[in-house]
Design a protein around this motif. Sequence first.
Motif, PDB file in Angstrom:
ATOM      1  N   UNK A 160       0.830  -1.207   0.000  1.00 25.82           N
ATOM      2  CA  UNK A 160       0.000   0.000   0.000  1.00 25.82           C
ATOM      3  C   UNK A 160       0.859   1.250   0.000  1.00 25.82           C
ATOM      4  N   UNK A 165      -0.891  -1.259  -4.007  1.00 24.02           N
ATOM      5  CA  UNK A 165      -2.231  -1.561  -3.497  1.00 24.02           C
ATOM      6  C   UNK A 165      -2.818  -2.888  -3.943  1.00 24.02           C
ATOM      7  N   UNK A 166      -2.017  -3.919  -3.915  1.00 24.90           N
ATOM      8  CA  UNK A 166      -2.501  -5.198  -4.416  1.00 24.90           C
ATOM      9  C   UNK A 166      -3.108  -6.059  -3.298  1.00 24.90           C
ATOM     10  N   UNK A 167      -2.518  -5.970  -2.116  1.00 26.63           N
ATOM     11  CA  UNK A 167      -2.891  -6.898  -1.050  1.00 26.63           C
ATOM     12  C   UNK A 167      -3.798  -6.244  -0.007  1.00 26.63           C
ATOM     13  N   UNK A 168      -4.626  -7.081   0.613  1.00 24.03           N
ATOM     14  CA  UNK A 168      -5.490  -6.606   1.694  1.00 24.03           C
ATOM     15  C   UNK A 168      -5.949  -7.825   2.478  1.00 24.03           C
ATOM     16  N   UNK A 169      -6.371  -7.603   3.705  1.00 24.24           N
ATOM     17  CA  UNK A 169      -6.933  -8.708   4.462  1.00 24.24           C
ATOM     18  C   UNK A 169      -8.320  -9.043   3.947  1.00 24.24           C
ATOM     19  N   UNK A 170      -8.628 -10.309   4.014  1.00 27.67           N
ATOM     20  CA  UNK A 170      -9.940 -10.766   3.633  1.00 27.67           C
ATOM     21  C   UNK A 170     -10.559 -11.362   4.887  1.00 27.67           C
ATOM     22  N   UNK A 171     -11.723 -10.857   5.288  1.00 22.99           N
ATOM     23  CA  UNK A 171     -12.371 -11.377   6.481  1.00 22.99           C
ATOM     24  C   UNK A 171     -11.763 -10.805   7.746  1.00 22.99           C
ATOM     25  N   UNK A 180      -5.743 -10.796  -2.669  1.00 22.56           N
ATOM     26  CA  UNK A 180      -5.845  -9.701  -3.629  1.00 22.56           C
ATOM     27  C   UNK A 180      -7.305  -9.280  -3.714  1.00 22.56           C
ATOM     28  N   UNK A 181      -7.590  -8.255  -4.523  1.00 24.34           N
ATOM     29  CA  UNK A 181      -8.924  -7.670  -4.549  1.00 24.34           C
ATOM     30  C   UNK A 181     -10.031  -8.719  -4.663  1.00 24.34           C
TER      31      UNK A 181
ATOM     32  N   UNK B  44     -16.445  -3.429  -6.842  1.00 23.92           N
ATOM     33  CA  UNK B  44     -15.734  -2.708  -7.901  1.00 23.92           C
ATOM     34  C   UNK B  44     -16.335  -1.330  -8.110  1.00 23.92           C
ATOM     35  N   UNK B  53      -8.369   1.691  -3.836  1.00 27.23           N
ATOM     36  CA  UNK B  53      -7.947   0.390  -4.370  1.00 27.23           C
ATOM     37  C   UNK B  53      -9.021  -0.676  -4.124  1.00 27.23           C
ATOM     38  N   UNK B  54      -9.241  -1.521  -5.127  1.00 22.68           N
ATOM     39  CA  UNK B  54     -10.250  -2.575  -4.989  1.00 22.68           C
ATOM     40  C   UNK B  54      -9.958  -3.495  -3.810  1.00 22.68           C
ATOM     41  N   UNK B  55      -8.640  -3.767  -3.609  1.00 25.76           N
ATOM     42  CA  UNK B  55      -8.271  -4.669  -2.517  1.00 25.76           C
ATOM     43  C   UNK B  55      -8.723  -4.101  -1.182  1.00 25.76           C
ATOM     44  N   UNK B  56      -8.607  -2.813  -1.048  1.00 23.86           N
ATOM     45  CA  UNK B  56      -8.961  -2.192   0.217  1.00 23.86           C
ATOM     46  C   UNK B  56     -10.480  -2.239   0.440  1.00 23.86           C
ATOM     47  N   UNK B  58     -12.556  -4.420  -0.738  1.00 24.72           N
ATOM     48  CA  UNK B  58     -12.942  -5.778  -0.400  1.00 24.72           C
ATOM     49  C   UNK B  58     -12.521  -6.142   1.016  1.00 24.72           C
ATOM     50  N   UNK B  59     -11.330  -5.723   1.391  1.00 25.67           N
ATOM     51  CA  UNK B  59     -10.844  -5.992   2.740  1.00 25.67           C
ATOM     52  C   UNK B  59     -11.789  -5.422   3.782  1.00 25.67           C
ATOM     53  N   UNK B  62     -15.284  -7.285   3.799  1.00 29.75           N
ATOM     54  CA  UNK B  62     -15.291  -8.621   4.395  1.00 29.75           C
ATOM     55  C   UNK B  62     -15.000  -8.591   5.891  1.00 29.75           C
TER      56      UNK B  62
END
Lengths: 670, 154
Positions: A160, A165-171, A180-181, B44, B53-56, B58-59, B62
Amino acid sequence: MANMVKLKIDGKEINAQEGMTLIDAAELGGIHIPNLCYIKGMKGIGACRLCMVDIEGSKTPMIACTTKVKEGMNVNTQSERVRENRKFVIDLILSMHPLDCMTCTKAGVCNLQNYAYDFEIKDSTFTRKKFGFAIDEGNPFVKRDPDYCVLCARCVRVCKEQGTNVLEFLGRGVGSKVATANDKPLEESGCTFCGSCIDACPVNAILEGERWRRGREWDYTKIKSVCLNCGNGCDIDVSTKDGEVVKINAGAEKGSAERYICAIGRYGFDSVISDARITYPLKRVGNALKEVSWDEALKIAAEKLKSAGKDTGFISTANILNQDAFIFGKLASEAVKTKNVDATVSLYADEDSMKYSDSADMDEADVFVVAGLNPSQWERVTPALDAVIRKRIQRGAKLITINADDTRLASAANVSIKGDEAAALGQIAKALIAKGAKAPKEMEGALQAVNASEDAEKAAAMLTEAKSPVIFTAPSLFNASKNISLLINTKVVAVPFEANARGVVAMGLITEGKTYKEMVNGGVKALYTVGEIPLSARPKGVDFLIVQNSHMTELARQADLVLPSAMPLESEGTIINYLGKVKQAAKTVEPFGESRQHKDIFTAISKEMGSPIKESKVKAAEAKAKPKFSPFEKKQGLDINPLEFTESINRSVIYSSRLLWLKEREKAAV
Amino acid sequence: MLSETVLKEIEEIKAKYPSARSALLPALYVAQREFGWQSEKAMQAVAQALNLPEAEVRGTATFYSMYKHKPMGRHLIQLCTNVSCMILGAERLVDFLKNRYGLTQNGTTADGRFSLVIMECIGGCDMAPAMLLNTDFYGDLTEEKIGEILGGYK
Ligand code: SF4
Ligand code: SF4
Ligand code: SF4
Ligand code: FES
């Protein structure tokens, strides 16, 4: 200088800068506070709770990565209570971590392993959980295995901060994972494969692709060096094993925003051992190139250069080292006695812009101006410049972009001016003068009819308030940008597209005779090219062509004599990078086959010619230009396509390494 | 993607905050209303509207369990089975919904009319057993009563 604060950590007196965190202050005293989510240089997030310490007067333990030092503080990092707390955290994490240390690539440098060892935890006291997340390994660069993840968020934050800005937490909670997104593989998520997340991950959850069974940290020899593949000249840490390069990591100091390398810097080393390497000297016999001994090759070279004499042309790329460039210049001027010696620098920069650029410190700069440049991590055009500026913005710096075209960096700017760059610089100058900056008479005169736009006013206000502004400019706009330094105290840096452009110019590889362009357009009888020059057809009118390069190229195939040279990773010397820093390149491995470092080849030829060059210590002359006004204009004739140029000078590196995978994907996508 | 009016609505939300990032949660609700759930398209659209950012996006989406993470029926039943409701027969209501409508925890009826989420306490212990139907509250439930109430939601 910031105020200093005195405190005690584990009984040790420590002098720390005001505003420093306890974790950094402890490090000053050589005390390591265990941590998983801390990243030096970035703001702490207090997520892992491992860095807890006891502070005298505080009822509960405090988090060392976010707590700031205070005068007279008395800190205990080893109290019974905090040790118990830390042990509990590690115990919890281990309950969801595979106990795979015996085959894990990260063993030896894994923080979790080290802490478990310290706390004597063999297995978790909690019920073991296993999630069985899918492994993301569809690309050859970055392998992500979320089952090993300790959810420290380091990868998310570095990705970030640099703007990818590719990675993020999921859940949320234990079941969450880094994704990733749309939980797609990296190659479908806008990832640039820079590998910053690899350097950040404390465990085995993110690792270089193709690392499996290629040795573990303790097997490696570590050597600091510098990447020569583009205009940035980034610091790298090279790991070698059994005389081969195994991996490369970012090498700038921890905490510095400059700690970044791109995919070319990280994976280009594959090309060191490749079928495309030229192993022996080759000479033309009819239609074919035939292997010859160095003795014979040197003899031929000496003879041909002697007979062509001043009609010889010498051209080189600017990703050769200072020592190589210095002796190259001598070979031309002293042994061959020709003035036709030039480097690819002349395609995109004039001498002054390289000579008189300032030195700049990225971590100190608080306002950046980027004029006429389009650095991009995605296209890998001076990607480190793009990444480092974005990181500095996240750490509080401001950005002004000036460009005739749209750039991706503009969207990260506080002020972005789209339009003629030289004119915009003039407007900013005008606005600075209106704010009280003293200008030379000629400048005032030249700006008389100029009206500053609202954006130019804003930019000027930002620059006036800045403590250490830096203007990064296209070489063609260097003089126009330099004018600003007559008004305010600012650094002005022209950004080249090759790592040692500033060094090569400082070593005197600037032609007094024919230019690079003239020489490749048939201006000389004999031509001697050094490095991967962006040329695929043999110039007309050249009777004898010597190509000296590490890899077989289109041009080398048409040469009369091919001399195998060592790659930068096999050479020793220095460069001057775009920031004016002198950096040391180390010989990390022995030259492949019979290849030799450029300067050794030049020296040998000069001996053969009977006028041996003595190797002396190179020293770049300190160049200081008298500040003087030049019109707000763009220099013509320096336009190249930065993307094509960068790819062209790296062609062999890209096509004989896993970077080829990127090219093939691009092709498949079209 | 999102219609002009919806985009305008998001713009208005954005204007209330100093940064676009702060508008993310309410914007996700708007998108959920439009798309029915937090689908890839919905997220999106929000990323685009807020330039994040899309990742953010979604993060963040969720992270919160009260956003809908799969397609839902037209009406959402949120039934409590926590202590008070359980003692007063909530389990019987769960059986009833299953037998009468084929509804199970996190499931949706075949006709897409109802979805069921079993909740931990909705703050209606004095009227246990209780449920939320969309945003309407119903307490003192019996099998009979719940049948009647559901009949009113087409
Ligand atoms: S390789 Fe670089 S761009 Fe890709 S996820 Fe890692 S840090 Fe982000
Ligand atoms: S993948 Fe590595 S860096 Fe990222 S959160 Fe997990 S453990 Fe931390
Ligand atoms: S940005 Fe340039 S110098 Fe830095 S690692 Fe990449 S190619 Fe090498
Ligand atoms: S390092 Fe301080 S909480 Fe993780």
